[in-house]
Design a protein around this motif. Structure first.
Motif, PDB file in Angstrom:
ATOM      1  N   ARG A 186       0.838  -1.201   0.000  1.00 58.54           N
ATOM      2  CA  ARG A 186       0.000   0.000   0.000  1.00 58.54           C
ATOM      3  C   ARG A 186       0.874   1.254   0.000  1.00 58.54           C
ATOM      4  O   ARG A 186       0.587   2.229  -0.704  1.00 58.54           O
ATOM      5  CB  ARG A 186      -0.908   0.003   1.231  1.00 58.54           C
ATOM      6  CG  ARG A 186      -1.817   1.240   1.293  1.00 58.54           C
ATOM      7  CD  ARG A 186      -2.713   1.234   2.497  1.00 58.54           C
ATOM      8  NE  ARG A 186      -1.976   1.370   3.746  1.00 58.54           N
ATOM      9  CZ  ARG A 186      -2.521   1.825   4.871  1.00 58.54           C
ATOM     10  NH1 ARG A 186      -3.791   2.186   4.913  1.00 58.54           N
ATOM     11  NH2 ARG A 186      -1.785   1.913   5.969  1.00 58.54           N
ATOM     12  N   ALA A 187       1.961   1.235   0.761  1.00 57.90           N
ATOM     13  CA  ALA A 187       2.826   2.404   0.846  1.00 57.90           C
ATOM     14  C   ALA A 187       3.691   2.583  -0.398  1.00 57.90           C
ATOM     15  O   ALA A 187       4.038   3.713  -0.753  1.00 57.90           O
ATOM     16  CB  ALA A 187       3.728   2.283   2.081  1.00 57.90           C
ATOM     17  N   VAL A 188       4.041   1.480  -1.057  1.00 59.40           N
ATOM     18  CA  VAL A 188       4.892   1.503  -2.258  1.00 59.40           C
ATOM     19  C   VAL A 188       4.150   0.721  -3.343  1.00 59.40           C
ATOM     20  O   VAL A 188       4.387  -0.481  -3.529  1.00 59.40           O
ATOM     21  CB  VAL A 188       6.279   0.891  -1.992  1.00 59.40           C
ATOM     22  CG1 VAL A 188       7.191   1.096  -3.193  1.00 59.40           C
ATOM     23  CG2 VAL A 188       6.907   1.501  -0.741  1.00 59.40           C
ATOM     24  N   PRO A 189       3.232   1.362  -4.062  1.00 57.58           N
ATOM     25  CA  PRO A 189       2.392   0.636  -5.019  1.00 57.58           C
ATOM     26  C   PRO A 189       3.179  -0.117  -6.084  1.00 57.58           C
ATOM     27  O   PRO A 189       2.698  -1.117  -6.630  1.00 57.58           O
ATOM     28  CB  PRO A 189       1.533   1.752  -5.639  1.00 57.58           C
ATOM     29  CG  PRO A 189       1.485   2.812  -4.591  1.00 57.58           C
ATOM     30  CD  PRO A 189       2.829   2.772  -3.936  1.00 57.58           C
ATOM     31  N   GLY A 190       4.420   0.339  -6.389  1.00 54.69           N
ATOM     32  CA  GLY A 190       5.212  -0.356  -7.386  1.00 54.69           C
ATOM     33  C   GLY A 190       5.478  -1.807  -7.033  1.00 54.69           C
ATOM     34  O   GLY A 190       5.738  -2.632  -7.924  1.00 54.69           O
ATOM     35  N   LEU A 191       5.407  -2.154  -5.745  1.00 57.79           N
ATOM     36  CA  LEU A 191       5.607  -3.544  -5.357  1.00 57.79           C
ATOM     37  C   LEU A 191       4.568  -4.454  -6.005  1.00 57.79           C
ATOM     38  O   LEU A 191       4.853  -5.624  -6.297  1.00 57.79           O
ATOM     39  CB  LEU A 191       5.543  -3.683  -3.837  1.00 57.79           C
ATOM     40  CG  LEU A 191       6.786  -3.263  -3.049  1.00 57.79           C
ATOM     41  CD1 LEU A 191       6.489  -3.239  -1.553  1.00 57.79           C
ATOM     42  CD2 LEU A 191       7.949  -4.205  -3.334  1.00 57.79           C
ATOM     43  N   ARG A 192       3.384  -3.931  -6.229  1.00 62.83           N
ATOM     44  CA  ARG A 192       2.318  -4.754  -6.809  1.00 62.83           C
ATOM     45  C   ARG A 192       2.622  -5.126  -8.253  1.00 62.83           C
ATOM     46  O   ARG A 192       2.055  -6.086  -8.779  1.00 62.83           O
ATOM     47  CB  ARG A 192       0.988  -4.012  -6.740  1.00 62.83           C
ATOM     48  CG  ARG A 192       0.578  -3.580  -5.340  1.00 62.83           C
ATOM     49  CD  ARG A 192      -0.642  -2.692  -5.388  1.00 62.83           C
ATOM     50  NE  ARG A 192      -0.816  -1.951  -4.144  1.00 62.83           N
ATOM     51  CZ  ARG A 192      -1.645  -0.916  -4.005  1.00 62.83           C
ATOM     52  NH1 ARG A 192      -2.363  -0.507  -5.040  1.00 62.83           N
ATOM     53  NH2 ARG A 192      -1.751  -0.302  -2.843  1.00 62.83           N
TER      54      ARG A 192
END
Length: 257
Positions: A85-91
């Protein structure tokens, strides 16, 4: 086979235990915002290989998206709870198998058990990021119990939270002349070593990245933390074998007294 530790620079290490490779806080960049890699070659492509990678907290020098993107498909990735949620790029890293971890959580990879433990550090992505996630350390237990501290300050319950360990990978510096709260310098890291009482230790998180234009500002803060840690550890925890590695060097520390 004894555990083998390779230090690639900053907080990036490979911990090989029970035929499983664990990569800590992968950072394979020459440049990161205002930072430049000033010592040690970049980790070579074989360093990118791991069965599991662990991320201690969301700061960009520990959760580095381009470096995570280089990991092989199917690699397990352990991140602090709430990180996607804090770092959307992880998705978008769909080639990795992502698991969120909170202090006390444990997961297994092959014959290894990996347990998340608390760290005293700001867990936000940016200094004013809207989402706060826990900062973590990890205890990797196979034939040896290895503690990777991530970024942390010294806290009263550290030894209790971490538990008995054989090897400690401790941050002893940073990337600027003033560390501030939530960090260990060489002396505080030696104090942590005395509390944890492992058999062996490896200093990390120093002498790799330095801000542009600050070469002449307190340069000893960049060059000397490893040596200072060895000196303080000899005074405060003389029973611990300290292995000060160069970039890309490896060691097989003894796990038993």
């Amino acid at each position: 086979m004894p555990v083998e530790i390779t230090w690639w620079g900053h907080a990036t290490c490979t911990v090989e235990d029970s035929d499983i490779r664990v990569l800590t806080d992968p950072l394979f960049a020459r440049r990161l915002a205002h930072l430049r890699r000033r010592r040690g070659a970049l980790p070579p492509p074989p360093a990118w290989h791991a069965d599991v990678a662990v991320v201690s907290h969301l700061h960009a020098d520990h959760l580095h998206m381009p470096s995570l993107a280089r990991l092989a498909p199917g690699t397990r990735l352990l991140v602090p709870l709430g990180a996607p949620r804090a770092v959307p790029g992880l998705r978008r890293l769909t080639h990795l198998r992502l698991t969120e971890m909170a202090p006390g959580d444990e997961t297994t990879v092959g014959d290894l058990a990996i347990r998340a433990v608390p760290a005293l550090h700001d867990g936000r992505r940016l200094p004013f990021g809207p989402h706060r996630c826990p900062a973590l350390g990890y205890v990797v237990e196979g034939e040896t119990r290895t503690y990777f501290a991530g970024d942390t300050g010294l806290f009263e319950t550290m030894a209790k939270e971490v538990g008995p360990v054989d090897v400690a990978l401790l941050p002893v510096g940073g990337w600027g002349p003033y560390l501030g709260d939530g960090h260990l310098d060489a002396e505080r890291a030696a104090q942590a070593l005395a509390r944890l009482a492992p058999h062996s230790a490896v200093p990390v998180h120093y002498g790799t990245y330095w801000p542009i234009g600050m070469d002449a500002v307190r340069p000893h803060e960049f060059h000397t933390p490893g040596e200072e840690f060895v000196r303080h550890a000899a005074a405060l925890a003389p029973e611990v074998a300290v292995h000060r590695l160069g970039h890309g060097e490896r060691v097989r520390p003894e796990a038993a007294r």
